[in-house]
Design a protein around this motif. Structure first.
Motif, PDB file in Angstrom:
ATOM      1  N   GLY A  35     -12.483  -6.117  10.107  1.00 43.53           N
ATOM      2  CA  GLY A  35     -13.554  -4.496   9.782  1.00 43.53           C
ATOM      3  C   GLY A  35     -12.284  -4.680   8.290  1.00 43.53           C
ATOM      4  N   PRO A  36     -13.487  -3.879   7.681  1.00 46.44           N
ATOM      5  CA  PRO A  36     -13.528  -4.416   6.144  1.00 46.44           C
ATOM      6  C   PRO A  36     -12.166  -3.743   5.358  1.00 46.44           C
ATOM      7  CG  PRO A  36     -15.319  -2.504   6.289  1.00 46.44           C
ATOM      8  CD  PRO A  36     -15.138  -3.096   7.728  1.00 46.44           C
ATOM      9  N   ASN A  37     -11.894  -3.792   4.394  1.00 49.80           N
ATOM     10  CA  ASN A  37     -10.482  -3.317   3.751  1.00 49.80           C
ATOM     11  C   ASN A  37     -10.243  -1.647   3.438  1.00 49.80           C
ATOM     12  OD1 ASN A  37     -10.956  -6.539   2.185  1.00 49.80           O
ATOM     13  ND2 ASN A  37      -8.384  -5.953   2.522  1.00 49.80           N
ATOM     14  N   ALA A  38      -9.448  -1.528   3.902  1.00 46.47           N
ATOM     15  CA  ALA A  38      -8.889  -0.245   3.953  1.00 46.47           C
ATOM     16  C   ALA A  38     -10.395   1.225   4.913  1.00 46.47           C
ATOM     17  CB  ALA A  38      -9.775   0.530   2.804  1.00 46.47           C
ATOM     18  N   SER A  39     -10.465   0.085   6.308  1.00 44.83           N
ATOM     19  CA  SER A  39     -11.016   0.937   6.752  1.00 44.83           C
ATOM     20  C   SER A  39     -10.098   1.432   8.268  1.00 44.83           C
ATOM     21  CB  SER A  39     -12.245  -0.536   7.796  1.00 44.83           C
ATOM     22  OG  SER A  39     -11.254  -1.093   8.385  1.00 44.83           O
ATOM     23  N   GLY A  40      -9.119   1.350   7.738  1.00 50.68           N
ATOM     24  CA  GLY A  40      -8.749   1.833   9.175  1.00 50.68           C
ATOM     25  C   GLY A  40      -7.550   0.824   9.891  1.00 50.68           C
ATOM     26  N   LYS A  41      -7.682  -0.207  10.002  1.00 52.50           N
ATOM     27  CA  LYS A  41      -6.980  -1.396  10.776  1.00 52.50           C
ATOM     28  C   LYS A  41      -5.660  -1.366  10.897  1.00 52.50           C
ATOM     29  CE  LYS A  41      -8.684  -5.534   8.635  1.00 52.50           C
ATOM     30  NZ  LYS A  41      -9.224  -4.502   7.895  1.00 52.50           N
ATOM     31  N   SER A  42      -4.665  -2.062   9.361  1.00 59.30           N
ATOM     32  CA  SER A  42      -3.024  -0.876   9.014  1.00 59.30           C
ATOM     33  C   SER A  42      -2.701   0.347   9.678  1.00 59.30           C
ATOM     34  CB  SER A  42      -3.016  -1.160   7.734  1.00 59.30           C
ATOM     35  OG  SER A  42      -3.725  -3.175   7.388  1.00 59.30           O
ATOM     36  N   THR A  43      -4.193   0.899   9.133  1.00 57.87           N
ATOM     37  CA  THR A  43      -3.380   2.480   9.834  1.00 57.87           C
ATOM     38  C   THR A  43      -2.688   2.606  11.086  1.00 57.87           C
ATOM     39  OG1 THR A  43      -4.464   3.448   8.049  1.00 57.87           O
ATOM     40  CG2 THR A  43      -3.873   4.633   9.576  1.00 57.87           C
ATOM     41  N   LEU A  44      -4.110   2.218  11.879  1.00 56.86           N
ATOM     42  CA  LEU A  44      -4.155   1.934  13.636  1.00 56.86           C
ATOM     43  C   LEU A  44      -2.516   1.630  13.911  1.00 56.86           C
ATOM     44  CD1 LEU A  44      -5.799   2.780  16.172  1.00 56.86           C
ATOM     45  CD2 LEU A  44      -6.169   0.182  16.112  1.00 56.86           C
ATOM     46  N   VAL A  45      -2.492   0.181  13.273  1.00 55.91           N
ATOM     47  CA  VAL A  45      -1.211   0.155  13.743  1.00 55.91           C
ATOM     48  C   VAL A  45       0.316   0.679  13.292  1.00 55.91           C
ATOM     49  CG1 VAL A  45       0.673  -2.005  13.341  1.00 55.91           C
ATOM     50  CG2 VAL A  45      -1.684  -2.600  13.339  1.00 55.91           C
ATOM     51  N   LYS A  46       0.114   0.797  12.288  1.00 55.82           N
ATOM     52  CA  LYS A  46       0.536   1.865  11.731  1.00 55.82           C
ATOM     53  C   LYS A  46       1.176   3.396  12.430  1.00 55.82           C
ATOM     54  CE  LYS A  46       1.144   0.483   7.036  1.00 55.82           C
ATOM     55  NZ  LYS A  46       0.501   0.737   5.654  1.00 55.82           N
ATOM     56  N   GLY A  47       0.111   3.732  12.873  1.00 54.49           N
ATOM     57  CA  GLY A  47       0.026   4.972  13.693  1.00 54.49           C
ATOM     58  C   GLY A  47       1.179   4.532  15.523  1.00 54.49           C
ATOM     59  N   LEU A  48       0.820   3.397  16.068  1.00 52.52           N
ATOM     60  CA  LEU A  48       1.857   2.970  16.873  1.00 52.52           C
ATOM     61  C   LEU A  48       3.439   3.503  16.482  1.00 52.52           C
ATOM     62  CD1 LEU A  48      -1.195   0.271  18.399  1.00 52.52           C
ATOM     63  CD2 LEU A  48       0.024   3.002  19.624  1.00 52.52           C
ATOM     64  N   GLN A  49       3.588   2.182  14.889  1.00 52.83           N
ATOM     65  CA  GLN A  49       4.534   2.371  15.414  1.00 52.83           C
ATOM     66  C   GLN A  49       4.981   3.462  14.496  1.00 52.83           C
ATOM     67  OE1 GLN A  49       5.173   0.177  10.746  1.00 52.83           O
ATOM     68  NE2 GLN A  49       6.636  -1.353  11.531  1.00 52.83           N
ATOM     69  N   LEU A  50       4.584   4.273  14.064  1.00 54.75           N
ATOM     70  CA  LEU A  50       5.160   5.674  13.821  1.00 54.75           C
ATOM     71  C   LEU A  50       5.832   6.384  15.020  1.00 54.75           C
ATOM     72  CD1 LEU A  50       5.654   8.002  11.966  1.00 54.75           C
ATOM     73  CD2 LEU A  50       3.364   8.874  12.032  1.00 54.75           C
ATOM     74  N   LEU A  51       4.967   6.270  16.011  1.00 50.24           N
ATOM     75  CA  LEU A  51       5.292   6.973  17.143  1.00 50.24           C
ATOM     76  C   LEU A  51       6.475   6.269  17.426  1.00 50.24           C
ATOM     77  CD1 LEU A  51       3.624   8.316  19.976  1.00 50.24           C
ATOM     78  CD2 LEU A  51       3.010   6.819  20.905  1.00 50.24           C
ATOM     79  N   LYS A  52       6.657   4.909  17.534  1.00 49.24           N
ATOM     80  CA  LYS A  52       7.913   4.292  17.976  1.00 49.24           C
ATOM     81  C   LYS A  52       9.195   5.101  17.609  1.00 49.24           C
ATOM     82  CE  LYS A  52      10.185   0.009  18.224  1.00 49.24           C
ATOM     83  NZ  LYS A  52       9.998  -1.834  18.486  1.00 49.24           N
ATOM     84  N   GLN A  53       9.192   4.383  16.262  1.00 46.27           N
ATOM     85  CA  GLN A  53       9.575   5.420  15.154  1.00 46.27           C
ATOM     86  C   GLN A  53      10.560   6.755  15.803  1.00 46.27           C
ATOM     87  OE1 GLN A  53       8.691   5.415  11.661  1.00 46.27           O
ATOM     88  NE2 GLN A  53      10.523   6.700  10.181  1.00 46.27           N
ATOM     89  N   LEU A  54       9.275   7.127  16.659  1.00 46.58           N
ATOM     90  CA  LEU A  54       9.196   8.975  16.407  1.00 46.58           C
ATOM     91  C   LEU A  54      10.190   9.124  17.338  1.00 46.58           C
ATOM     92  CD1 LEU A  54       6.323  11.012  15.302  1.00 46.58           C
ATOM     93  CD2 LEU A  54       8.431  11.070  15.042  1.00 46.58           C
ATOM     94  N   VAL A  55       9.638   8.411  18.777  1.00 43.36           N
ATOM     95  CA  VAL A  55      10.262   8.310  19.923  1.00 43.36           C
ATOM     96  C   VAL A  55      11.922   7.647  19.721  1.00 43.36           C
ATOM     97  CG1 VAL A  55      10.940   7.831  22.171  1.00 43.36           C
ATOM     98  CG2 VAL A  55       8.194   8.368  21.574  1.00 43.36           C
TER      99      VAL A  55
END
Length: 418
Positions: A35-55
């Motif tokens: 996907g293009p830059n700023a299209s949400g690729k990194s945000t998807l990964v960070k969402g998974l990382q945040l879930l792990k962090q919260l748990v």
């Protein structure tokens, strides 16, 4: 990661072993996200990382906000909870975990396991009218223990983490899904943190350096050996220096102190050529080699997880796998994983379109992020678009058949001033 039906390349999938679910569909071993830059690729990964962090957050009395932020473009969502949902398999049991939260508190939390394909709710927590309401229809431990766990769980603490932290060895019903959520391996901030950790591991376990060197040499980087050393003597002299400075009224700045204290490892890599061997300091290496040293950590641990049956089905998520790496090298790493016998999954973002027309990625393993006019990200598989197996995916991608291309505006000159 569920494989699409009627696609060949069976080596690209895992047949999951689930108690009571013999007809569960195959799962993909690898998934590439474009996907293009700023299209949400990194945000998807960070969402998974945040879930792990919260748990993984341990129960604490500290009144700190939860690390979650709303979708800012929609004013109607600013005060509403962010919602996470993940389905996974651990120890041959299928689970789903749902979580809704704001920075102020947990609003909803739910863990479900599936028995012979049928959902069995372990617990559910919901916030309503200023009170947390709980249900425990299939959770072990009994009502007294459930009540104790409930009372120990604060508004910014997950019930899952609290219950696991206060369980004995006999209570495993929540420990099993907790284990999967906390053992997710996610690299979202580049490879520098992982590279530093790799060097620390090599310093403490020289045999790990042998494995890292072997990985690099297998991908055409002629590394004969890697050595890392800790500088305990320097640390002792630093303590003396600090003591003397403080006695003389000189206190070093916090940033300088932190830099001196944490930079305690020196790493050298021995290269091999037809003319012989030469030793290079880590700082002299290319950015690609440095990134590979960082990537070696999750990659090798990722593989080691599957040496023990109870740790199988591990997941590795990497943002920008192709960072400073040659396309053929990225292809070799991904192909090496797909052709391995590991029942593990690799999810990665990339701009390397060379992988699109490799002979080992299926159409359902290539995904695209697209940012709509509201700033929201949509994630789709190439399989969702009309096409056929064996088509030139890279060519169709650049033709805009799958969208997900950057829209570059051309500068319009003012003819009156030209």
């Amino acid at each position: 990661m569920v494989a699409a039906p009627r696609i060949h390349k069976k080596g690209s999938v895992i047949k999951p072993q689930i108690i009571g679910e013999s007809k569960f569909p195959p799962l993909l071993k690898a998934l590439a996200i474009y996907g293009p830059n700023a299209s949400g690729k990194s945000t998807l990964v960070k969402g998974l990382q945040l879930l792990k962090q919260l748990v993984s957050l341990l129960p604490t009395a500290e009144n700190r906000p939860l690390p979650v932020s709303p979708f800012r473009f929609d004013l109607g969502l600013l005060e509403k909870p962010s919602i996470f949902e993940v389905h996974f398999i651990e120890n041959k049991i299928r689970y789903s975990f749902e979580l809704a939260l704001t920075a102020d508190r947990i609003h909803w939390e739910k863990m479900t396991l599936y028995e012979k394909g049928e959902p069995a709710l372990l617990y559910e927590r919901s916030y309503s009218n200023g009170t947390d309401l709980y249900k425990f229809p299939h959770l072990e431990g009994g009502s007294e223990l459930h009540e104790a766990w409930r009372k120990l769980t604060g508004p910014r603490t997950l019930f899952l983490a609290q219950a696991v932290a206060n369980s004995n060895e006999e209570l495993i019903q929540l420990k099993t899904p907790y284990k999967w959520l906390t053992k997710l391996m996610i690299e979202s901030d580049g490879m520098k943190p992982a590279s530093r950790m790799t060097q620390r591991l090599i310093a403490d376990h020289p045999s790990f350096g042998t494995e890292v060197a072997k990985l690099l040499s297998n991908v055409d980087i002629p590394i004969l050996s890697i050595q890392s050393k800790r500088y305990e003597e320097e640390e002792d002299s630093l303590k003396t220096l600090l003591t003397n400075n403080i006695q003389n009224g000189v206190v070093p700045g916090e940033r300088a102190l932190k830099r001196r204290v944490t930079n305690q490892i020196s790493t050298s890599l021995t290269h091999l050529s037809n003319l012989g061997e030469a030793v290079f300091d880590f700082d002299e290496e290319s950015e690609g080699t440095k990134n590979l040293l960082g990537f070696a950590l999750p990659w090798l641990i990722f593989r080691d997880f599957d040496t023990e049956k109870e740790d199988a089905k591990s997941v590795l998520v990497v943002d920008e796998l192709d960072s400073s790496l040659h396309p053929k090298l990225v292809e070799a790493l991904v192909q090496k994983h797909i052709e391995s016998e590991l029942d593990s999954q690799l999810i990665f973002t990339t701009h390397d379109t060379h992988l699109m027309d490799s002979k080992f990625l299926r159409r359902d393993q290539i995904w695209m992020t697209e940012r709509d006019f509201n700033g929201a990200t949509h994630l789709r598989s190439v399989y969702d678009f009309e096409g056929r197996e064996g088509e030139d995916v890279e060519k169709r991608y650049y033709e805009g058949r799958y969208r997900s291309l950057p829209l570059i505006k051309k500068e319009i000159k003012n003819e009156s001033n030209s």
